[in-house]
Design a protein around this motif. Structure first.
Motif, PDB file in Angstrom:
ATOM      1  N   TRP A  77      46.086  31.889  35.983  1.00 13.41           N
ATOM      2  CA  TRP A  77      45.244  32.916  35.380  1.00 13.41           C
ATOM      3  C   TRP A  77      43.932  32.301  34.920  1.00 13.41           C
ATOM      4  O   TRP A  77      43.779  31.092  34.821  1.00 13.41           O
ATOM      5  CB  TRP A  77      45.962  33.525  34.178  1.00 13.41           C
ATOM      6  CG  TRP A  77      47.101  34.428  34.530  1.00 13.41           C
ATOM      7  CD1 TRP A  77      48.285  34.061  35.117  1.00 13.41           C
ATOM      8  CD2 TRP A  77      47.168  35.832  34.315  1.00 13.41           C
ATOM      9  NE1 TRP A  77      49.089  35.162  35.274  1.00 13.41           N
ATOM     10  CE2 TRP A  77      48.438  36.256  34.787  1.00 13.41           C
ATOM     11  CE3 TRP A  77      46.310  36.766  33.767  1.00 13.41           C
ATOM     12  CZ2 TRP A  77      48.847  37.591  34.734  1.00 13.41           C
ATOM     13  CZ3 TRP A  77      46.709  38.094  33.701  1.00 13.41           C
ATOM     14  CH2 TRP A  77      47.959  38.494  34.183  1.00 13.41           C
ATOM     15  N   GLN A  98      42.747  37.440  33.353  1.00 16.61           N
ATOM     16  CA  GLN A  98      42.662  37.931  34.728  1.00 16.61           C
ATOM     17  C   GLN A  98      43.679  37.193  35.580  1.00 16.61           C
ATOM     18  O   GLN A  98      43.722  35.960  35.595  1.00 16.61           O
ATOM     19  CB  GLN A  98      41.257  37.722  35.297  1.00 16.61           C
ATOM     20  CG  GLN A  98      41.101  38.260  36.713  1.00 16.61           C
ATOM     21  CD  GLN A  98      39.672  38.116  37.212  1.00 16.61           C
ATOM     22  OE1 GLN A  98      38.782  37.715  36.475  1.00 16.61           O
ATOM     23  NE2 GLN A  98      39.459  38.432  38.476  1.00 16.61           N
ATOM     24  N   GLN A 102      34.118  31.765  31.558  1.00 14.54           N
ATOM     25  CA  GLN A 102      35.429  31.807  32.201  1.00 14.54           C
ATOM     26  C   GLN A 102      36.135  30.458  32.075  1.00 14.54           C
ATOM     27  O   GLN A 102      35.592  29.426  32.449  1.00 14.54           O
ATOM     28  CB  GLN A 102      35.282  32.167  33.683  1.00 14.54           C
ATOM     29  CG  GLN A 102      36.628  32.178  34.426  1.00 14.54           C
ATOM     30  CD  GLN A 102      36.475  32.531  35.882  1.00 14.54           C
ATOM     31  OE1 GLN A 102      36.283  33.691  36.239  1.00 14.54           O
ATOM     32  NE2 GLN A 102      36.548  31.539  36.743  1.00 14.54           N
TER      33      GLN A 102
END
Length: 241
Positions: A194, A165, A211
Motif C-alpha cells: 500500500w 491506497q 506519498q
C-alpha cells in the motif's frame, strides 16, 4: 623320490619374463599403492570432518541461531521498520520547496519545480519516475478536482487528510494493520504494498501531496512530521494530467 625335481616338474618349464611382463607387474603394483593411499586419505578426511562437526556442535550448543535474512536484506534493500528515524535535512534545498526532515539515510533523488523524490542513498532503483520505496512530493495536478477522503489530520498549522491506497493488484478495501504482516505480503514486491498519501491543504487552496511507500514502515507521526516540514514556495509548479 627327488622332491626338488618333482616340484620343478609340477611348476612346468622355466620361463624367462619379458620386459612387458615386468612393466605390467610394476603398473599393477603402482595402481594398488595409489588406491591404498587414496583410501587412507579419505578415511582420514572423514574422521577430521566428523571431529570438526562435533566440535562445532559442542561450541555452538548454547548459542542461538542467527535470524535468516529477509527478502529485502538479501536484495540489498532497507527492511521494513529499519532506518526510519527522522533527521534534519542538511543538503541543498530543492526547487520550489524547502524540506526540514527526512528519514535517516535519505537524499533527494529527483528535483524539479513540480516534483520532488526522496529516496535512500543506497536505493537500487535510480529511476526518478518510480516511487517504489521512496517518498514522492508534488502539488495536486491542475486537472484534478479530487477531494481527498481519508483520516483528517493536523499537519503543523495546516489541515490534512491521510489517504491509504491499495496496490494495483489488490482488491482490499482497507490497508493492513501496521502491527501485522500477513505471509502473502512481501515488502520487496511493490505489487503487494500500500501507499499512504498525505494531502496538505495550502493557504491558496491547492493541496500538497506527499506519498509514502508502505515498505518504509514510517509511523503516522513520522509522516505528519515530514509533511509539516515541507514548505511550498511561490515558484512551485502544479503538474498537469
Amino acid at each position: 623320490m627327488d622332491m626338488h625335481r618333482h616340484f620343478d616338474t609340477l611348476a612346468g618349464p622355466e620361463v624367462t619374463p619379458t620386459m612387458d611382463d615386468i612393466n605390467a607387474d610394476l603398473d599393477r603394483g603402482r595402481r594398488a599403492l595409489r588406491k591404498r593411499r587414496v583410501m587412507q586419505t579419505l578415511a582420514g578426511s572423514a574422521f577430521a570432518a566428523a571431529a570438526l562437526v562435533a566440535g562445532i556442535v559442542i561450541a555452538t550448543t548454547n548459542v542461538p541461531a542467527p535470524a535468516a535474512p529477509t527478502a529485502a536484506q538479501s536484495q540489498g534493500q532497507r527492511p521494513a521498520g529499519v532506518g526510519t528515524r527522522l533527521v534534519a535535512y542538511t543538503g541543498s534545498q530543492p526547487k520550489g520547496y524547502t524540506i526540514d526532515k527526512v528519514p535517516d539515510g535519505f537524499e533527494i533523488q529527483a528535483d524539479n519545480t513540480s516534483e520532488l523524490i526522496l529516496a535512500p542513498k543506497d536505493a537500487l532503483d535510480k529511476n526518478p519516475q518510480s516511487f517504489v520505496g521512496k517518498i514522492g512530493i508534488m502539488l495536486q495536478s491542475t486537472d484534478s478536482h479530487y477531494v481527498p477522503q481519508g483520516k483528517k489530520v493536523k499537519v503543523g498549522d495546516l489541515e490534512g487528510v491521510l489517504v491509504p491506497q491499495a496496490p494495483a493488484s489488490s482488491t482490499a478495501a482497507t490497508p493492513p494493520a501496521r502491527d501485522a504482516t500477513p505471509p502473502a505480503r512481501d515488502v520487496t514486491d511493490p505489487t503487494t504494498l500500500w501507499t499512504q498519501t498525505l494531502w496538505v491543504k495550502q493557504p491558496n487552496g491547492v493541496y500538497l501531496l506527499v506519498q509514502f511507500w508502505e515498505g518504509l514502515a514510517l509511523s503516522e507521526s513520522d509522516m505528519l512530521d515530514i509533511g509539516a516540514g515541507i514548505h511550498v514556495h511561490k515558484d512551485a509548479v502544479q503538474g498537469g494530467g
